[in-house]
Design a protein around this motif. Structure first.
Motif, PDB file in Angstrom:
ATOM      1  N   ARG A  57       0.660  -1.193  -0.088  1.00 26.67           N
ATOM      2  CA  ARG A  57       0.050  -0.027   0.044  1.00 26.67           C
ATOM      3  C   ARG A  57       0.906   1.283   0.042  1.00 26.67           C
ATOM      4  O   ARG A  57       0.632   2.428  -0.598  1.00 26.67           O
ATOM      5  N   HIS A  98       4.101   3.879  -3.934  1.00 23.20           N
ATOM      6  CA  HIS A  98       2.309   3.781  -4.153  1.00 23.20           C
ATOM      7  C   HIS A  98       1.109   4.702  -3.801  1.00 23.20           C
ATOM      8  O   HIS A  98       0.241   4.767  -4.247  1.00 23.20           O
ATOM      9  N   ARG A 123      -2.072   6.319  -5.606  1.00 25.18           N
ATOM     10  CA  ARG A 123      -3.119   6.239  -5.185  1.00 25.18           C
ATOM     11  C   ARG A 123      -4.023   7.474  -5.076  1.00 25.18           C
ATOM     12  O   ARG A 123      -5.399   7.672  -5.337  1.00 25.18           O
TER      13      ARG A 123
END
Length: 80
Positions: free
Chosen positions: A32, A63, A67
């Motif tokens: 994540r 990451h 996102r």
């Protein structure tokens, strides 16, 4: 001898308890937030692996920015 067995059992119990906490936290972080990747070859020259050397560069893949759609001009994007 009995104390040594008790110490060994407590050590193993503490190890496994820490292991079962650390592994899910690490996997979640790598999935994540960020992970480390190696860049090899001439595909990213001159930014990475300058000069045509055979060594590989190590990069941190963020990451979190992907996102949040926080990609800007000049950023390096990695695709699988």
């Amino acid at each position: 001898m009995v104390q040594a067995q008790g110490f060994g059992r407590r050590y193993l119990k503490a190890f496994f308890k820490g292991f079962f906490v650390a592994v899910p936290v690490t996997v979640t972080f790598l999935d994540r937030v960020a992970c480390v990747a190696r860049v090899e070859g001439a595909s990213m020259q001159p930014s990475l692996n300058p000069g045509g050397r055979q060594a590989s560069d190590v990069v941190l893949l963020n990451h979190w920015s992907i996102r949040n759609y926080d990609v800007q001009r000049g950023d390096i994007v990695s695709l699988v």
